[in-house]
Design an enzyme around this catalytic site. Structure first.
Site, PDB file in Angstrom:
ATOM      1  CG  HIS A  31      -1.667  -1.066   1.629  1.00 26.47           C
ATOM      2  ND1 HIS A  31      -3.028  -1.041   1.454  1.00 26.47           N
ATOM      3  CD2 HIS A  31      -1.381  -2.285   2.159  1.00 26.47           C
ATOM      4  CE1 HIS A  31      -3.550  -2.198   1.863  1.00 26.47           C
ATOM      5  NE2 HIS A  31      -2.566  -2.966   2.291  1.00 26.47           N
ATOM      6  CE1 TYR A  32      -2.152   6.332  -1.957  1.00 34.09           C
ATOM      7  CE2 TYR A  32      -0.881   5.966  -3.965  1.00 34.09           C
ATOM      8  CZ  TYR A  32      -2.015   6.435  -3.320  1.00 34.09           C
ATOM      9  OH  TYR A  32      -3.015   7.012  -4.058  1.00 34.09           O
ATOM     10  CB  THR A  33       0.726   6.231   4.183  1.00 38.96           C
ATOM     11  OG1 THR A  33       1.604   7.154   3.516  1.00 38.96           O
ATOM     12  CG2 THR A  33       1.541   5.164   4.905  1.00 38.96           C
ATOM     13  CD  GLU A  96      -0.942   1.477   4.556  1.00 38.09           C
ATOM     14  OE1 GLU A  96      -0.524   2.312   3.698  1.00 38.09           O
ATOM     15  OE2 GLU A  96      -2.131   1.110   4.619  1.00 38.09           O
ATOM     16  CG  HIS A 138      -5.242  -1.588  -0.995  1.00 42.65           C
ATOM     17  ND1 HIS A 138      -5.508  -0.535  -0.141  1.00 42.65           N
ATOM     18  CD2 HIS A 138      -6.242  -2.497  -0.797  1.00 42.65           C
ATOM     19  CE1 HIS A 138      -6.617  -0.811   0.539  1.00 42.65           C
ATOM     20  NE2 HIS A 138      -7.089  -1.978   0.158  1.00 42.65           N
ATOM     21  CG  ASP A 148      -3.160   1.840  -1.882  1.00 44.03           C
ATOM     22  OD1 ASP A 148      -4.322   1.626  -2.278  1.00 44.03           O
ATOM     23  OD2 ASP A 148      -2.705   1.365  -0.821  1.00 44.03           O
TER      24      ASP A 148
HETATM   25 ZN    ZN Z   1      -4.056   0.669   0.650  1.00 41.75          ZN
END
Ligand code: ZN
Length: 236
Positions: A31-33, A96, A138, A148
């Site tokens: 993921h990215y935050t 993340e 994600h 993301d």
């Molecule tokens: Zn995510």
């Protein structure tokens, strides 16, 4: 097993639960935050009110924060599905990666961060026997809702280290691309690879991961070539 990765900074989150009996970890979700700062993201991932978490967060300088033990079910994937199975949280590890994301100024992921992501992924994959093909974004498992880690993420670089797959170049042995794929055919191929065909934007999500130069949502020849290459590589 309660261990977390070595060299991590402990930043425990209360947001986790038991994994269901008999369910093992088989997917690694990146993921990215998507928050303005690392600190705001870390705060949210550890806030009981937020009801979200991940097992780890990797900051832009490569620092790794451990939030949830790997034997516990973290709350990172939400409504999601891959290869016909929902409840990805129960059978995955979630990482993340600090980046403001498309909402707050999406920017390249620094080299130090990607090196730490790669090391952590290899650790996690080794501990749980996760196959390269089972490292996903994600957006792959929730295409209608999520973007993301996005088109700037270095999936080819990770794949070069055995993390995730990157479609092989065409070879002379490749079967000719003879079918004039209808939208239905393309959806079926995406479904065969793992995408949930009941979701919208699955072709766009595929491109965001595997053909990021071309975020059209349209089945151009190179996108289809890459999809077929992945099907061939995985035998799906
Ligand atoms: Zn995510």
């Amino acid at each position: 097993m309660t261990r977390t990765g070595t060299g991590c900074i402990d930043r425990p989150s209360p947001n986790h639960g038991p994994r269901p009996d008999g369910v093992g970890v088989e997917l690694l979700i990146l993921h990215y935050t998507g928050m303005p700062t690392a600190e705001s993201a870390l705060g949210r991932l550890c806030d009981p009110e937020a009801q979200v978490s991940a097992h780890y967060t990797v900051d832009e300088d490569g620092a790794v924060y451990a939030h949830v033990p790997e034997d516990r079910r973290a709350w990172h994937a939400g409504l999601s599905s891959w290869r016909g199975r929902a409840d990805v949280n129960s059978r995955s590890i979630g990482i993340e990666i600090v980046n403001p994301g498309h909402e707050f100024g999406y920017r390249p992921f620094p080299a130090a961060q990607m090196a730490a992501v790669a090391d952590l992924c290899l650790d996690v994959m080794g501990r749980h026997g996760i196959a390269p093909a089972d490292v996903l974004g994600h957006s792959d498992i929730a295409p209608a809702r999520k973007e993301d880690p996005g088109e700037l993420f270095d999936w080819p670089g990770l794949a070069a280290r055995g993390i995730g797959l990157w479609p092989e170049p065409t070879t002379a042995d490749d079967p000719a691309d003879d079918s004039a794929d209808s939208a239905e055919d393309v959806a079926a191929l995406l479904g065969r690879y793992g995408y949930d065909t009941a979701e919208s934007r699955i072709l766009l999500s595929f491109q965001r991961h595997f053909h990021p130069e071309r975020l059209t949502g349209e089945p151009d020849p190179e996108t289809l070539r890459r999809l077929r290459a992945l099907l061939r590589m995985t035998g799906r």
